[in-house]
Design a protein around this motif. Structure first.
Motif, mmCIF file in Angstrom:
data_model
loop_
_atom_site.group_PDB
_atom_site.id
_atom_site.type_symbol
_atom_site.label_atom_id
_atom_site.label_comp_id
_atom_site.label_asym_id
_atom_site.label_seq_id
_atom_site.Cartn_x
_atom_site.Cartn_y
_atom_site.Cartn_z
ATOM 1 N N PHE A 113 0.831 -1.200 0.000
ATOM 2 C CA PHE A 113 0.000 0.000 0.000
ATOM 3 C C PHE A 113 0.868 1.253 0.000
ATOM 4 N N PRO A 114 0.400 2.321 -0.656
ATOM 5 C CA PRO A 114 1.149 3.589 -0.595
ATOM 6 C C PRO A 114 1.107 4.221 0.795
ATOM 7 N N MET A 115 0.041 3.950 1.562
ATOM 8 C CA MET A 115 -0.032 4.423 2.933
ATOM 9 C C MET A 115 0.790 3.503 3.838
ATOM 10 N N ILE A 189 -4.587 27.798 -3.568
ATOM 11 C CA ILE A 189 -4.198 26.540 -4.209
ATOM 12 C C ILE A 189 -3.578 25.595 -3.189
ATOM 13 N N GLY A 190 -2.831 26.126 -2.231
ATOM 14 C CA GLY A 190 -2.280 25.280 -1.177
ATOM 15 C C GLY A 190 -3.373 24.587 -0.374
ATOM 16 N N ILE A 191 -4.429 25.339 -0.057
ATOM 17 C CA ILE A 191 -5.567 24.759 0.664
ATOM 18 C C ILE A 191 -6.245 23.692 -0.186
ATOM 19 N N LEU A 192 -6.400 23.972 -1.493
ATOM 20 C CA LEU A 192 -7.012 22.994 -2.386
ATOM 21 C C LEU A 192 -6.191 21.705 -2.419
ATOM 22 N N PHE A 193 -4.885 21.858 -2.496
ATOM 23 C CA PHE A 193 -4.014 20.678 -2.543
ATOM 24 C C PHE A 193 -4.117 19.885 -1.246
ATOM 25 N N GLN A 194 -4.186 20.592 -0.121
ATOM 26 C CA GLN A 194 -4.334 19.900 1.158
ATOM 27 C C GLN A 194 -5.652 19.120 1.206
ATOM 28 N N ILE A 195 -6.740 19.731 0.730
ATOM 29 C CA ILE A 195 -8.036 19.056 0.753
ATOM 30 C C ILE A 195 -8.018 17.838 -0.170
ATOM 31 N N TYR A 196 -7.395 17.966 -1.341
ATOM 32 C CA TYR A 196 -7.271 16.822 -2.245
ATOM 33 C C TYR A 196 -6.544 15.665 -1.553
ATOM 34 N N LEU A 197 -5.390 15.955 -0.963
ATOM 35 C CA LEU A 197 -4.613 14.895 -0.331
ATOM 36 C C LEU A 197 -5.334 14.307 0.874
ATOM 37 N N THR A 198 -6.027 15.157 1.637
ATOM 38 C CA THR A 198 -6.761 14.657 2.799
ATOM 39 C C THR A 198 -7.889 13.734 2.362
ATOM 40 N N THR A 199 -8.615 14.127 1.302
ATOM 41 C CA THR A 199 -9.696 13.286 0.787
ATOM 42 C C THR A 199 -9.153 11.953 0.300
ATOM 43 N N PHE A 200 -8.082 12.002 -0.486
ATOM 44 C CA PHE A 200 -7.450 10.789 -0.983
ATOM 45 C C PHE A 200 -6.962 9.923 0.175
ATOM 46 N N GLY A 201 -6.360 10.553 1.201
ATOM 47 C CA GLY A 201 -5.822 9.809 2.332
ATOM 48 C C GLY A 201 -6.900 9.071 3.107
ATOM 49 N N TYR A 213 -6.102 -3.634 8.421
ATOM 50 C CA TYR A 213 -4.812 -3.103 8.846
ATOM 51 C C TYR A 213 -4.931 -1.662 9.340
ATOM 52 N N HIS A 214 -4.144 -1.349 10.342
ATOM 53 C CA HIS A 214 -4.130 -0.005 10.922
ATOM 54 C C HIS A 214 -3.026 0.803 10.248
ATOM 55 N N GLN A 215 -3.343 2.045 9.859
ATOM 56 C CA GLN A 215 -2.385 2.873 9.127
ATOM 57 C C GLN A 215 -1.994 4.103 9.949
ATOM 58 N N ALA A 216 -0.844 4.641 9.590
ATOM 59 C CA ALA A 216 -0.438 5.919 10.165
ATOM 60 C C ALA A 216 -1.328 7.019 9.606
ATOM 61 N N PRO A 217 -1.593 8.087 10.361
ATOM 62 C CA PRO A 217 -2.379 9.210 9.818
ATOM 63 C C PRO A 217 -1.667 9.812 8.619
ATOM 64 N N PHE A 218 -2.452 10.365 7.702
ATOM 65 C CA PHE A 218 -1.884 10.864 6.450
ATOM 66 C C PHE A 218 -1.681 12.372 6.487
ATOM 67 N N MET A 219 -2.753 13.132 6.645
ATOM 68 C CA MET A 219 -2.677 14.591 6.728
ATOM 69 C C MET A 219 -3.308 15.038 8.043
ATOM 70 N N ARG A 236 2.844 16.924 10.256
ATOM 71 C CA ARG A 236 1.480 17.141 9.774
ATOM 72 C C ARG A 236 1.283 16.897 8.282
ATOM 73 N N TRP A 237 2.244 17.263 7.434
ATOM 74 C CA TRP A 237 2.018 17.181 5.987
ATOM 75 C C TRP A 237 2.446 15.820 5.456
ATOM 76 N N ASN A 238 1.513 15.100 4.795
ATOM 77 C CA ASN A 238 1.801 13.846 4.091
ATOM 78 C C ASN A 238 2.726 12.941 4.903
ATOM 79 N N MET A 239 2.189 12.403 5.971
ATOM 80 C CA MET A 239 3.005 11.663 6.913
ATOM 81 C C MET A 239 3.558 10.363 6.323
ATOM 82 N N SER A 240 2.905 9.805 5.327
ATOM 83 C CA SER A 240 3.433 8.589 4.700
ATOM 84 C C SER A 240 4.748 8.881 3.987
#
Length: 333
Positions: A113-115, A189-201, A213-219, A236-240
């Motif tokens: 997994f990527p996470m 745009i930074g906020i948009l990128f954060q929301i995209y990654l958080t949604t994906f995470g 399986y238990h994963q580490a937090p992402f955003m 905080r940012w992209n912990m994986s």
């Protein structure tokens, strides 16, 4: 389908890493005998000579073979190779998370997994239904947040204020970098990128949690809750990706090569910049016979990612040096 292909790719790489990197390294550690040159250099020959080149070049061939043209799908096509590259470095230098290298099964689960799946000495930590429900509800919530925020920005073509800079690295006009209009555009745009990654995470973590399986937090809401540059990037940012860079670049440079903290920091941010540039080359890889993208591609300003991450290395270096001053403590509050 692309995520499934990524799992298959990482599983094959896991087998190579386990038999040709982890087992020889464990044998060396057990024997504690550096005169066994063949065993000592095997992990590095396989890592640098086989696995890492495969990770770097295979996405381009995969895009051609499967006729992938959608930019988002191209992005996902490069994620598996990106994580395998740094996890290979973790294995070579002996910085895999606790319990991962105890068995091939553990390594397969970790790399599939990527996470980042969490482990302890007994193996992968199991998820709970309470956590699965929590991830699902947050995923749904962020889908609506992302939809609303994107709808608002799209009305302004994602740029409320006009940006007169060109795509080339040399088109940067330093006189406009810190104007109010430019800062607002960047923040939105930074906020948009954060929301995209958080949604994906949340979505991907929900799927992994369904598998048990238990994963580490992402955003962890970095833009609005970070208290310093190091807090932003380190907690905080992209912990994986943070975990991969810390174990795959920072610790090898800091501990194995015995370099200073600042040198290890600079190497880590440089590696991050280089691989962001590489990922852009995958996303905007030409997919037509005339060398163009379909539909017409955004012209990428290569080099800016490296400058951006090196700039952040400078900021964190300054934080290490003078971050304890009273002024900066007040800023954190």
């Amino acid at each position: 389908m692309i995520m499934a292909l990524g799992v298959i790719f990482n599983s094959l790489i896991s087998c190579i890493i386990y038999y040709f990197i982890i087992l020889p390294r464990k044998k060396d550690e057990k024997n504690n005998n550096n005169t066994q040159l063949q065993n000592s250099i095997t992990p590095y020959l396989i890592g640098y000579g086989v696995i890492m080149p495969i990770c770097v070049f295979s996405p381009y061939y995969g895009l051609r073979y499967f006729f992938i043209k959608n930019k988002m799908m191209k992005f996902f096509a490069g994620i598996a190779q990106l994580t395998s590259f740094f996890r290979c470095s973790e294995a070579m230098f002996g910085f895999l998370p606790e319990g991962v290298d105890n068995s091939l099964t553990n390594l397969l689960i970790y790399m599939a997994f990527p996470m980042e799946v969490k482990f302890d000495k007994d193996g992968p930590i199991r998820s709970t239904w309470v956590r699965t429900k929590y991830l699902f509800l947050n995923w749904v919530m962020y889908i609506f947040i992302l939809g609303m925020y994107t709808s608002i920005l799209s009305a302004y073509d994602y740029e409320p204020f006009e940006n007169k800079e060109g795509p080339s690295l040399f088109d940067i006009k330093f006189s406009t970098l810190f104007t109010r209009e430019q800062l607002i555009n960047n923040a939105l745009i930074g906020i948009l990128f954060q929301i995209y990654l958080t949604t994906f995470g949340y979505g991907l973590n929900f799927i992994i949690s369904l598998l048990g399986y238990h994963q580490a937090p992402f955003m962890l809401n970095p833009i609005f809750e970070s208290s310093s540059p190091s807090d932003f990037w380190g907690k905080r940012w992209n912990m994986s990706i943070h975990g991969l860079l810390k174990r795959g670049v920072y610790k090898p440079v800091r501990i194995r090569m015995k370099m200073s903290r600042l040198v290890a920091l600079a190497a880590t941010f440089l590696a991050s910049g280089v691989f962001h540039e590489w990922l852009l080359s995958v996303v905007f890889y030409p997919d037509n016979e005339d060398g163009s993208c379909s539909p017409i591609c955004y012209q990428v300003g290569y080099g800016r990612n490296i400058l951006f991450f090196l700039w952040n290395a400078v900021l964190i270096g300054l934080e290490y040096a003078i971050g304890g001053a009273t002024f900066f403590k007040l800023c954190r509050q």
